[in-house]
Design a protein around this motif. Structure first.
Motif, short mmCIF file in Angstrom:
data_model
loop_
_atom_site.label_atom_id
_atom_site.label_comp_id
_atom_site.label_asym_id
_atom_site.label_seq_id
_atom_site.Cartn_x
_atom_site.Cartn_y
_atom_site.Cartn_z
N GLU A 65 -9.70 1.16 2.17
CA GLU A 65 -8.57 1.80 1.86
C GLU A 65 -7.57 1.06 1.05
O GLU A 65 -7.63 -0.01 0.91
CB GLU A 65 -7.81 2.33 3.40
N PHE A 66 -6.83 2.05 0.19
CA PHE A 66 -5.67 1.24 -0.44
C PHE A 66 -4.41 1.49 -0.14
O PHE A 66 -3.92 2.56 0.06
CB PHE A 66 -5.92 1.94 -2.15
N LYS A 67 -3.72 0.47 0.17
CA LYS A 67 -2.15 0.54 0.52
C LYS A 67 -1.73 -0.38 -0.29
O LYS A 67 -1.49 -1.43 -0.20
CB LYS A 67 -1.97 0.25 2.02
N ASN A 68 -1.05 0.55 -1.53
CA ASN A 68 -0.31 -0.30 -2.55
C ASN A 68 0.61 -1.61 -2.14
O ASN A 68 1.30 -1.37 -1.36
CB ASN A 68 0.66 0.62 -3.34
N PRO A 69 0.35 -3.03 -2.64
CA PRO A 69 -0.55 -3.26 -3.63
C PRO A 69 -1.97 -3.80 -3.23
O PRO A 69 -2.53 -4.77 -3.93
CB PRO A 69 0.26 -4.12 -4.35
N VAL A 70 -2.61 -3.56 -2.26
CA VAL A 70 -3.57 -4.35 -1.64
C VAL A 70 -4.75 -3.30 -1.18
O VAL A 70 -4.51 -2.21 -0.86
CB VAL A 70 -3.00 -5.24 -0.39
N TYR A 93 -17.90 -7.43 16.88
CA TYR A 93 -17.01 -8.46 15.89
C TYR A 93 -16.51 -7.54 14.78
O TYR A 93 -17.25 -7.04 13.72
CB TYR A 93 -17.87 -9.30 15.46
N SER A 94 -15.06 -7.34 14.65
CA SER A 94 -14.58 -6.57 13.75
C SER A 94 -14.01 -7.52 12.79
O SER A 94 -13.47 -8.63 13.37
CB SER A 94 -13.73 -5.49 14.38
N PHE A 95 -14.06 -7.00 11.64
CA PHE A 95 -13.50 -8.21 10.51
C PHE A 95 -12.96 -7.34 9.21
O PHE A 95 -13.36 -5.90 9.25
CB PHE A 95 -14.32 -9.22 10.04
N SER A 96 -12.22 -7.83 8.56
CA SER A 96 -11.70 -7.10 7.36
C SER A 96 -11.28 -8.13 6.16
O SER A 96 -11.09 -9.49 6.60
CB SER A 96 -10.35 -6.19 7.59
N CYS A 97 -11.26 -7.90 5.09
CA CYS A 97 -10.90 -8.34 3.78
C CYS A 97 -9.78 -7.75 3.17
O CYS A 97 -9.92 -6.39 2.82
CB CYS A 97 -11.95 -8.74 2.81
N THR A 98 -8.81 -8.62 2.65
CA THR A 98 -7.62 -7.80 2.00
C THR A 98 -7.65 -8.39 0.55
O THR A 98 -7.65 -9.55 0.41
CB THR A 98 -6.28 -8.00 2.49
N TYR A 99 -7.44 -7.58 -0.56
CA TYR A 99 -7.43 -7.95 -1.92
C TYR A 99 -6.36 -7.46 -2.49
O TYR A 99 -5.70 -6.31 -2.37
CB TYR A 99 -8.79 -7.83 -2.67
N ASN A 100 -5.55 -8.24 -3.33
CA ASN A 100 -4.35 -8.00 -4.21
C ASN A 100 -4.91 -7.29 -5.25
O ASN A 100 -5.71 -7.37 -5.88
CB ASN A 100 -3.57 -8.94 -4.38
#
Length: 281
Positions: A65-70, A93-100
């Motif tokens: 999903e996109f939540k400006n600005p990531v 095991y839940s995990f996530s990555c966040t990118y600018n």
């Protein structure tokens, strides 16, 4: 306590959990609950999401999903036993990555070198004085923040380059010297993204120049504003179409700045997801 290691890369996400959590074997754990693709590696079970830009469906249940600005990418590793009875505690095991999605890149564009002549007493001759400042540049590093208490970082894949001509095929080392007589000559610049999926397009929102490495310096000259050239002397060759955005402008100097000065170029760059949005061109 349980430990999950998450490595966030531009194209790939790698997740590692300690082997045999609560008695489960690697072939009993599924990425996204659908893919039994884990491998046993040095005391860990490792799962890999090799592509963050699938064309048809998310790889092994990966959600984004996109939540400006990531951008956020989510998935999980869950236990799944098809036997009639289950003797091991279930795991998830839940995990996530966040990118600018927005970056600021800057680079020392060019030095202005002024040549002075003066006459001396007899015997009369001329001296040519050339002054060159120390060359320097700035490297930007983007940090990736990962949930569940772990974090990772990777060197920014965006680079601000200068080129020899309008073909933008040969990178020119910067900063380079601009003689007094060359003021007004063409400077070719561009921002290029490497290591990112093809779905991401580089969009230059704003580019400007300053006589200082500080991008917020009070003296500045706008070159690109809201994706468009600020005057007719600036030509935008490509913006929002591929992984590289390019433009050209005329070499100049700042008024009331010491004769010897360096011009710094700054670009506020957006990495646009062309599969989710209509990237501005």
């Amino acid at each position: 306590s349980d430990v999950i290691l998450v490595y966030c890369y531009p194209k790939t996400i790698i997740t590692r959990i300690p082997e045999c959590p609560y008695g489960w074997e690697v072939n009993q754990l599924a990425l996204g609950g659908v893919c039994y693709n884990g491998i046993h590696d040095s005391g860990y079970y490792q799962f890999i999401i090799p592509d963050l830009s699938p064309k048809n469906k998310s790889y092994c249940g990966t959600q984004s999903e996109f939540k400006n600005p990531v951008y956020h990418f989510y998935n999980s590793i869950v236990s799944n036993d098809s036997s009639i009875i289950v003797k091991s505690q279930p795991v998830n095991y839940s995990f996530s990555c966040t990118y600018n999605a927005n970056y600021l890149v800057n680079q020392a564009a060019f030095d202005q070198r002024y040549v002075f002549f003066w006459e001396c007493s007899s015997p009369c001759f001329q001296h040519r004085i050339s002054l060159i400042q120390k060359l320097c540049y700035v490297l930007r590093v983007a940090t990736v923040h990962v949930k569940n208490g772990s974090s990772g970082s990777f060197e920014s894949q965006l680079s601000l380059n200068f080129y020899s001509n309008a073909k933008f095929s040969s990178i020119k080392e910067a900063p380079f010297i601009v003689e007094t007589s060359e003021i007004g000559s063409d400077i070719f610049a561009g921002v290029e993204a490497k290591g990112l999926s093809d779905r991401f397009k580089v969009v230059l929102n704003n580019c400007w120049a300053t006589p200082s490495s500080e991008y917020f310096y009070q003296i500045h000259w706008p070159l690109i504003t809201k994706g468009c050239a600020t005057d007719n002397s600036i030509l935008v060759h490509e913006n929002g179409k591929t992984s590289r955005a390019t433009f050209q402008f005329n070499a100049f100097r700042f008024r009331n700045i010491p004769k010897l000065s360096k011009v710094w170029l700054h670009c506020e760059t957006h990495v646009c997801d062309s599969e989710k949005f209509s990237c501005p061109v």
